[in-house]
Scaffold this motif. Structure first.
Motif, PDB file in Angstrom:
ATOM      1  N   CYS A 106       4.111  19.524  -3.100  1.00 23.06           N
ATOM      2  CA  CYS A 106       3.899  18.027  -3.031  1.00 23.06           C
ATOM      3  C   CYS A 106       5.060  17.656  -2.726  1.00 23.06           C
ATOM      4  N   ALA A 107       5.571  16.711  -1.420  1.00 19.65           N
ATOM      5  CA  ALA A 107       6.853  16.057  -1.229  1.00 19.65           C
ATOM      6  C   ALA A 107       6.666  14.620  -1.384  1.00 19.65           C
ATOM      7  N   HIS A 108       5.605  14.121  -1.919  1.00 15.64           N
ATOM      8  CA  HIS A 108       5.444  12.559  -1.834  1.00 15.64           C
ATOM      9  C   HIS A 108       6.358  11.833  -2.981  1.00 15.64           C
ATOM     10  N   ALA A 109       7.382  11.298  -2.329  1.00 14.52           N
ATOM     11  CA  ALA A 109       8.245  10.537  -2.970  1.00 14.52           C
ATOM     12  C   ALA A 109       7.737   9.697  -4.145  1.00 14.52           C
ATOM     13  N   ASP A 110       6.837   9.001  -3.858  1.00 16.24           N
ATOM     14  CA  ASP A 110       6.358   7.841  -4.880  1.00 16.24           C
ATOM     15  C   ASP A 110       5.814   8.573  -6.104  1.00 16.24           C
ATOM     16  N   LEU A 111       5.035   9.470  -5.848  1.00 12.37           N
ATOM     17  CA  LEU A 111       4.278  10.321  -6.774  1.00 12.37           C
ATOM     18  C   LEU A 111       5.336  10.895  -7.830  1.00 12.37           C
ATOM     19  N   LEU A 112       6.247  11.759  -6.973  1.00  9.17           N
ATOM     20  CA  LEU A 112       7.120  12.547  -7.858  1.00  9.17           C
ATOM     21  C   LEU A 112       7.932  11.566  -8.824  1.00  9.17           C
ATOM     22  N   ASN A 113       8.472  10.499  -8.173  1.00  7.92           N
ATOM     23  CA  ASN A 113       9.305   9.700  -8.620  1.00  7.92           C
ATOM     24  C   ASN A 113       8.621   8.855  -9.825  1.00  7.92           C
ATOM     25  N   ALA A 114       7.434   8.477  -9.679  1.00  8.89           N
ATOM     26  CA  ALA A 114       6.616   8.103 -10.804  1.00  8.89           C
ATOM     27  C   ALA A 114       6.408   8.938 -11.917  1.00  8.89           C
ATOM     28  N   CYS A 115       6.547  10.356 -11.644  1.00  7.16           N
ATOM     29  CA  CYS A 115       6.330  11.171 -12.804  1.00  7.16           C
ATOM     30  C   CYS A 115       7.917  11.130 -13.660  1.00  7.16           C
ATOM     31  N   ARG A 116       8.796  10.973 -12.718  1.00  6.78           N
ATOM     32  CA  ARG A 116      10.233  11.319 -13.176  1.00  6.78           C
ATOM     33  C   ARG A 116      10.779  10.069 -13.858  1.00  6.78           C
ATOM     34  N   THR A 117      10.539   8.769 -13.633  1.00  7.99           N
ATOM     35  CA  THR A 117      11.092   7.836 -14.135  1.00  7.99           C
ATOM     36  C   THR A 117      11.400   7.818 -15.662  1.00  7.99           C
ATOM     37  N   GLY A 118       9.932   8.364 -16.331  1.00  2.43           N
ATOM     38  CA  GLY A 118      10.055   8.191 -17.581  1.00  2.43           C
ATOM     39  C   GLY A 118       9.156   6.900 -18.112  1.00  2.43           C
ATOM     40  N   SER A 119       8.942   6.118 -17.148  1.00  2.00           N
ATOM     41  CA  SER A 119       7.967   4.748 -17.382  1.00  2.00           C
ATOM     42  C   SER A 119       6.709   4.834 -17.734  1.00  2.00           C
ATOM     43  N   ARG A 120       5.968   4.317 -18.818  1.00  5.51           N
ATOM     44  CA  ARG A 120       4.805   4.515 -19.207  1.00  5.51           C
ATOM     45  C   ARG A 120       3.810   3.930 -17.873  1.00  5.51           C
ATOM     46  N   ILE A 121       4.011   2.925 -17.344  1.00  4.57           N
ATOM     47  CA  ILE A 121       3.096   2.333 -16.347  1.00  4.57           C
ATOM     48  C   ILE A 121       3.374   3.189 -15.033  1.00  4.57           C
ATOM     49  N   ASP A 122       4.712   3.811 -14.866  1.00  5.69           N
ATOM     50  CA  ASP A 122       4.854   4.560 -13.540  1.00  5.69           C
ATOM     51  C   ASP A 122       3.735   6.037 -13.781  1.00  5.69           C
ATOM     52  N   GLY A 123       3.896   6.369 -14.890  1.00  2.00           N
ATOM     53  CA  GLY A 123       3.294   7.286 -15.392  1.00  2.00           C
ATOM     54  C   GLY A 123       1.715   7.309 -15.601  1.00  2.00           C
ATOM     55  N   GLN A 124       1.284   5.978 -15.786  1.00  2.91           N
ATOM     56  CA  GLN A 124      -0.178   5.858 -15.874  1.00  2.91           C
ATOM     57  C   GLN A 124      -0.645   5.912 -14.192  1.00  2.91           C
ATOM     58  N   TRP A 125       0.254   5.017 -13.571  1.00  3.37           N
ATOM     59  CA  TRP A 125      -0.230   5.176 -11.892  1.00  3.37           C
ATOM     60  C   TRP A 125      -0.525   6.443 -11.448  1.00  3.37           C
ATOM     61  N   ALA A 126       0.543   7.576 -11.846  1.00  2.77           N
ATOM     62  CA  ALA A 126       0.608   8.825 -11.265  1.00  2.77           C
ATOM     63  C   ALA A 126      -0.759   9.457 -11.819  1.00  2.77           C
ATOM     64  N   LEU A 127      -0.982   9.279 -13.212  1.00  2.29           N
ATOM     65  CA  LEU A 127      -2.144  10.010 -13.727  1.00  2.29           C
ATOM     66  C   LEU A 127      -3.384   9.377 -12.893  1.00  2.29           C
ATOM     67  N   GLU A 128      -3.333   8.154 -12.658  1.00  4.27           N
ATOM     68  CA  GLU A 128      -4.738   7.447 -11.908  1.00  4.27           C
ATOM     69  C   GLU A 128      -4.782   8.290 -10.509  1.00  4.27           C
ATOM     70  N   VAL A 129      -3.695   8.260  -9.942  1.00  7.52           N
ATOM     71  CA  VAL A 129      -3.815   8.986  -8.459  1.00  7.52           C
ATOM     72  C   VAL A 129      -4.328  10.226  -8.584  1.00  7.52           C
ATOM     73  N   LEU A 130      -4.031  11.037  -9.683  1.00  3.78           N
ATOM     74  CA  LEU A 130      -4.497  12.472  -9.644  1.00  3.78           C
ATOM     75  C   LEU A 130      -5.767  12.589 -10.224  1.00  3.78           C
ATOM     76  N   LEU A 131      -6.098  11.881 -11.250  1.00  3.20           N
ATOM     77  CA  LEU A 131      -7.495  11.897 -12.020  1.00  3.20           C
ATOM     78  C   LEU A 131      -8.409  11.233 -12.066  1.00  3.20           C
ATOM     79  N   THR A 132      -8.574   9.950 -11.230  1.00  2.00           N
ATOM     80  CA  THR A 132      -9.657   9.123 -11.221  1.00  2.00           C
ATOM     81  C   THR A 132      -9.497   8.220 -10.155  1.00  2.00           C
ATOM     82  N   ASP A 133     -10.511   7.528  -9.565  1.00  2.06           N
ATOM     83  CA  ASP A 133     -10.546   6.649  -8.597  1.00  2.06           C
ATOM     84  C   ASP A 133     -10.871   5.253  -9.119  1.00  2.06           C
TER      85      ASP A 133
END
Length: 302
Positions: free
Chosen positions: A253-280
């Motif tokens: 994976c080299a997708h900047a938005d997804l990787l950055n969402a996992c690295r910011t430490g933000s709960r909302i960014d992390g929730q978005w990343a998990l939504e992208v990965l685990l649910t529609d």
């Protein structure tokens, strides 16, 4: 275990409000250092911690605005801290006779970081002020540090008509606490008693990767990234998101938005990343635990 900071308790009561797919970048150490170099003074420690955790450009409870650090973090054309500070200094120098000497010197050394002027941009033109004296800007005075370790400055409010300069707090941490008292005095029960709402300004919408790529990343190395994502979802482990980013990178994976969402430490960014990965499915209301938000079935990771 990380050493506790004086601002931890106050910052833990900040509730971040924005849509999951809004990209609201936090501030980097390099950006803070560049601003400090341009201003010629260091920024307060609690403000630096806030900016790197929550971002610097946005509003508290829809009433008080913090100015951005850099133009790159600012899609709205709003003046940065440096630009606003220089604007006040230029105005003060060009109209020196307007101010008493002590006030003139204070305005020249203030660093302006926020306002309540209810305007799209930071505009310092007291001669055009048609307000009732309630609009103005917030500033630090670097000449009056209240503590040196960690470094903190007092916060002042300056009315746009320049007739009032009032001390609001002894530090940025205390300023955040004061914001809650101030907003409740105006909005009453419309403002939460439990949290201070922070609404960061959006830079743009996050871009989701193609689902076929997500499936490939999650399946790599015996589903390592998928298992980490599920574990974060089920245990609410925000601090494990960078591990997920590493696993995704290992999977190609080299997708900047997804990787950055996992690295910011933000709960909302992390929730978005998990939504992208685990649910529609659509996102739940903010404040819902991830374990309730992502039941673990369906979507690319189901």
């Amino acid at each position: 275990m990380a050493e506790a900071k004086p601002w931890d308790a106050v910052f833990s009561q900040i509730r971040v409000i924005h849509k999951l797919d809004d990209l609201c970048p936090v501030v980097t150490e390099a950006e803070l250092a560049a601003t400090e170099a341009a201003l010629g003074v260091p920024l307060p420690a609690s403000y630096r911690a806030f900016a790197m955790r929550f971002g610097a450009f946005g509003g508290f409870d829809w009433m008080l605005r913090l100015l951005p650090i850099t133009p790159e973090r600012n899609a709205w054309g709003c003046a940065t801290i440096l630009r606003a500070t220089n604007a006040v200094r230029r105005h003060t120098n060009s109209r020196a006779n307007r101010y008493p000497p002590a006030q003139r010197e204070r305005l020249r050394r203030f660093v302006f970081f926020g306002d309540n002027m209810n305007k799209p941009n930071f505009v310092w033109k007291p001669e055009e002020d048609d307000s009732d004296g309630s609009e103005g800007a917030f500033a630090w005075d670097p000449a009056e540090p209240t503590t040196t370790d960690p470094l903190e400055y007092p916060v002042y409010w300056c009315s746009l008509d320049s007739r009032q300069v009032e001390r609001r707090s002894n530090s940025f941490t205390e300023f955040v606490t004061w914001v809650k008292v101030y907003t409740r005095s105006i909005a009453g029960n419309e403002v939460s008693e439990d949290y201070t709402d922070w609404i960061p300004c959006r830079a743009r919408k996050k871009r989701s990767p193609p689902k076929r790529d997500v499936k490939r990343w999650l399946a790599f190395n015996n589903h390592t990234a998928r298992d980490i994502a599920r574990s974060i979802r089920d245990t609410d482990r925000v601090d494990a998101l960078p591990i997920l980013a590493d696993a995704l990178q290992d999977a190609g994976c080299a997708h900047a938005d997804l990787l950055n969402a996992c690295r910011t430490g933000s709960r909302i960014d992390g929730q978005w990343a998990l939504e992208v990965l685990l649910t529609d499915r659509p996102s739940p209301p903010l404040g819902t635990r991830w374990s309730a938000s992502f039941p673990g079935k369906g979507g690319a990771g189901g």
